[in-house]
Design a protein around this motif. Sequence first.
Motif, PDB file in Angstrom:
ATOM      1  N   ALA A 150       0.859  -1.194   0.000  1.00  0.00           N
ATOM      2  CA  ALA A 150       0.000   0.000   0.000  1.00  0.00           C
ATOM      3  C   ALA A 150       0.893   1.242   0.000  1.00  0.00           C
ATOM      4  N   LEU A 151       0.528   2.217  -0.842  1.00  0.00           N
ATOM      5  CA  LEU A 151       1.301   3.452  -0.945  1.00  0.00           C
ATOM      6  C   LEU A 151       0.335   4.633  -0.997  1.00  0.00           C
ATOM      7  N   PRO A 152       0.266   5.431   0.059  1.00  0.00           N
ATOM      8  CA  PRO A 152      -0.646   6.579   0.062  1.00  0.00           C
ATOM      9  C   PRO A 152      -0.026   7.774  -0.655  1.00  0.00           C
ATOM     10  N   PHE A 153      -0.879   8.640  -1.195  1.00  0.00           N
ATOM     11  CA  PHE A 153      -0.389   9.880  -1.778  1.00  0.00           C
ATOM     12  C   PHE A 153      -1.470  10.950  -1.734  1.00  0.00           C
ATOM     13  N   THR A 154      -1.038  12.186  -1.789  1.00  0.00           N
ATOM     14  CA  THR A 154      -1.929  13.335  -1.836  1.00  0.00           C
ATOM     15  C   THR A 154      -1.588  14.149  -3.092  1.00  0.00           C
ATOM     16  N   THR A 155      -2.400  15.162  -3.386  1.00  0.00           N
ATOM     17  CA  THR A 155      -2.131  16.059  -4.510  1.00  0.00           C
ATOM     18  C   THR A 155      -1.797  17.445  -3.968  1.00  0.00           C
ATOM     19  N   ASP A 156      -1.339  18.304  -4.861  1.00  0.00           N
ATOM     20  CA  ASP A 156      -1.044  19.694  -4.484  1.00  0.00           C
ATOM     21  C   ASP A 156      -2.261  20.600  -4.604  1.00  0.00           C
ATOM     22  N   TYR A 157      -3.434  20.018  -4.871  1.00  0.00           N
ATOM     23  CA  TYR A 157      -4.614  20.863  -5.035  1.00  0.00           C
ATOM     24  C   TYR A 157      -4.948  21.553  -3.713  1.00  0.00           C
ATOM     25  N   ALA A 158      -5.119  22.888  -3.771  1.00  0.00           N
ATOM     26  CA  ALA A 158      -5.384  23.669  -2.563  1.00  0.00           C
ATOM     27  C   ALA A 158      -6.579  24.593  -2.747  1.00  0.00           C
ATOM     28  N   GLY A 159      -7.463  24.276  -3.678  1.00  0.00           N
ATOM     29  CA  GLY A 159      -8.624  25.110  -3.937  1.00  0.00           C
ATOM     30  C   GLY A 159      -9.650  25.044  -2.829  1.00  0.00           C
ATOM     31  N   GLY A 160     -10.473  26.072  -2.747  1.00  0.00           N
ATOM     32  CA  GLY A 160     -11.491  26.107  -1.709  1.00  0.00           C
ATOM     33  C   GLY A 160     -12.657  25.183  -1.978  1.00  0.00           C
ATOM     34  N   SER A 161     -12.956  24.932  -3.258  1.00  0.00           N
ATOM     35  CA  SER A 161     -14.062  24.048  -3.630  1.00  0.00           C
ATOM     36  C   SER A 161     -13.505  22.765  -4.238  1.00  0.00           C
ATOM     37  N   ALA A 162     -14.144  21.661  -3.924  1.00  0.00           N
ATOM     38  CA  ALA A 162     -13.689  20.366  -4.438  1.00  0.00           C
ATOM     39  C   ALA A 162     -13.919  20.289  -5.947  1.00  0.00           C
ATOM     40  N   LEU A 163     -13.006  19.629  -6.654  1.00  0.00           N
ATOM     41  CA  LEU A 163     -13.157  19.391  -8.086  1.00  0.00           C
ATOM     42  C   LEU A 163     -13.989  18.131  -8.280  1.00  0.00           C
ATOM     43  N   LYS A 164     -15.003  18.213  -9.109  1.00  0.00           N
ATOM     44  CA  LYS A 164     -15.897  17.089  -9.321  1.00  0.00           C
ATOM     45  C   LYS A 164     -15.470  16.285 -10.551  1.00  0.00           C
ATOM     46  N   ASP A 165     -15.499  14.961 -10.404  1.00  0.00           N
ATOM     47  CA  ASP A 165     -15.230  14.033 -11.514  1.00  0.00           C
ATOM     48  C   ASP A 165     -13.934  14.397 -12.227  1.00  0.00           C
ATOM     49  N   TRP A 166     -12.856  14.409 -11.455  1.00  0.00           N
ATOM     50  CA  TRP A 166     -11.535  14.791 -11.968  1.00  0.00           C
ATOM     51  C   TRP A 166     -10.768  13.529 -12.348  1.00  0.00           C
ATOM     52  N   ASN A 167     -10.150  13.543 -13.539  1.00  0.00           N
ATOM     53  CA  ASN A 167      -9.358  12.408 -13.993  1.00  0.00           C
ATOM     54  C   ASN A 167      -7.881  12.695 -13.746  1.00  0.00           C
ATOM     55  N   MET A 168      -7.279  11.880 -12.906  1.00  0.00           N
ATOM     56  CA  MET A 168      -5.916  12.091 -12.417  1.00  0.00           C
ATOM     57  C   MET A 168      -4.949  11.137 -13.103  1.00  0.00           C
ATOM     58  N   LEU A 169      -3.839  11.677 -13.598  1.00  0.00           N
ATOM     59  CA  LEU A 169      -2.790  10.857 -14.199  1.00  0.00           C
ATOM     60  C   LEU A 169      -1.805  10.426 -13.125  1.00  0.00           C
ATOM     61  N   VAL A 170      -1.610   9.112 -12.989  1.00  0.00           N
ATOM     62  CA  VAL A 170      -0.620   8.564 -12.066  1.00  0.00           C
ATOM     63  C   VAL A 170       0.475   7.906 -12.903  1.00  0.00           C
ATOM     64  N   ARG A 171       1.676   8.431 -12.797  1.00  0.00           N
ATOM     65  CA  ARG A 171       2.821   7.866 -13.511  1.00  0.00           C
ATOM     66  C   ARG A 171       3.551   6.912 -12.581  1.00  0.00           C
ATOM     67  N   LEU A 172       3.770   5.686 -13.052  1.00  0.00           N
ATOM     68  CA  LEU A 172       4.420   4.667 -12.240  1.00  0.00           C
ATOM     69  C   LEU A 172       5.735   4.255 -12.883  1.00  0.00           C
ATOM     70  N   SER A 173       6.772   4.213 -12.090  1.00  0.00           N
ATOM     71  CA  SER A 173       8.084   3.837 -12.579  1.00  0.00           C
ATOM     72  C   SER A 173       8.940   3.393 -11.406  1.00  0.00           C
ATOM     73  N   GLU A 174       9.947   2.587 -11.680  1.00  0.00           N
ATOM     74  CA  GLU A 174      10.912   2.217 -10.646  1.00  0.00           C
ATOM     75  C   GLU A 174      12.047   3.226 -10.550  1.00  0.00           C
ATOM     76  N   ASP A 175      12.083   4.172 -11.468  1.00  0.00           N
ATOM     77  CA  ASP A 175      13.120   5.192 -11.474  1.00  0.00           C
ATOM     78  C   ASP A 175      13.028   6.012 -10.187  1.00  0.00           C
ATOM     79  N   SER A 176      14.164   6.280  -9.580  1.00  0.00           N
ATOM     80  CA  SER A 176      14.165   7.020  -8.311  1.00  0.00           C
ATOM     81  C   SER A 176      13.714   8.466  -8.488  1.00  0.00           C
ATOM     82  N   SER A 177      13.721   8.978  -9.735  1.00  0.00           N
ATOM     83  CA  SER A 177      13.251  10.338  -9.964  1.00  0.00           C
ATOM     84  C   SER A 177      11.729  10.412  -9.972  1.00  0.00           C
ATOM     85  N   ASN A 178      11.061   9.275 -10.084  1.00  0.00           N
ATOM     86  CA  ASN A 178       9.611   9.211 -10.057  1.00  0.00           C
ATOM     87  C   ASN A 178       9.159   9.027  -8.608  1.00  0.00           C
ATOM     88  N   GLY A 179       8.122   9.751  -8.222  1.00  0.00           N
ATOM     89  CA  GLY A 179       7.687   9.693  -6.824  1.00  0.00           C
ATOM     90  C   GLY A 179       7.363   8.300  -6.346  1.00  0.00           C
TER      91      GLY A 179
END
Length: 392
Positions: A51-80
């Motif tokens: 299990a790996l938790p993560f958050t986003t940098d979104y800091a808006g006052g209102s929630a974004l509805k039906d947002w499609n998020m890109l998650v990039r996966l890699s073993e490279d150490s430069s990738n989160g």
Amino acid sequence: RHTRYGTVTGVQTCALPICTYSFQAKATNTLGTGIKDVTITVSDYANWNYALPFTTDYAGGSALKDWNMLVRLSEDSSNGAGNAGFRYSQLSSNGGDLRFVSKAGEELKYEIANWNTSGESQVWVRVPSLASDENVTMYWGNANAGLPAYANNGSVWDGYFGVYHLEGTASSAEDSSPLGNDLPGVNGPVLLANGMSGAAFSRTDGVDNGFVSSAVSGNVQAKEGTYSIWIKNASGNLNNKPLGLSFSDESAVSPFSKASGVMPTIVANGSWRNVVVRIKDGYFSYYLDGAQVGSSSWHFPGQQTISELAIGRTTHTSGPVGDFDEATFSTVGRSAAWISASYNNQKPSSTYLNFGSLVGPISLNDPNYTEIYRSEEHTSELQSQFRISYAV
């Protein structure tokens, strides 16, 4: 108010790891009787090893509805994710045991656009409501878990009539939306192995190549929408027609025809640029790299429908010379915060996702396959040095 205790019986349906329990609650007093249908959903991810938790940098006052998020996966150490300990060897061969779960316990739908165990994979996750404190946990490592049905049925892109990751061949741009509006290739668009997100395509000067179709299903209304594409070139200018729409009434003016004198020239600088057109409340608005750069005069398509669709060009003329990738056509006029969040999430080298600490069994990782030798004279001594990294 009265409290009652007892046993509840009902119908249980399970598609592990999620079980749903449905029953009726009944209450009676002197004023009458009330009956309520109740559904309880229980999720159990105990059989997933990692299990790996993560958050986003979104800091808006209102929630974004039906947002499609890109998650990039890699073993490279430069990738989160890679830096946090993500390893392909811990998943099934096609990534089918991936799961994404919100902090409320809701399993989030996802689509694997590109699965590349020797490099970067791109996974799109549907977030029903993205708040500034949203936390998502990614699970994997269950050999008995298969790819969920929602990963292939288009429901990740509900509210869209065209989603093009451009991972296929030049013969067709495959649509990931529920409507299946695949766009045939015309005049040989060139496949690029390394695009903004996975593969991409390019078009050449003097050739009206790209992808275009006059068979758009879904009776898509033109009065509101958000249309986005990523484009790149090393030199020259990228004009304002990297995608195109036609309406059922040809007297109507398509979005990029309205851009003249409103949207600034996109100067090519060798970087991927995000171009967005939004139709909402009777206006066209134009965005470049997540920021609004102009808006048109009043124009309301009314009851017209989308009759033609194109990427890399317009429906009737050539487009900019350069590369293009990740084109999406939504039936919803998105907010400025929604568009900005999407740009910052999708752009190359984005750090919009903040990965936490990996939770899972201890694993040894020696990518160099270091050989270890035992000395006959000193059996307790290791005669070579090696590195061990582990995740708990």
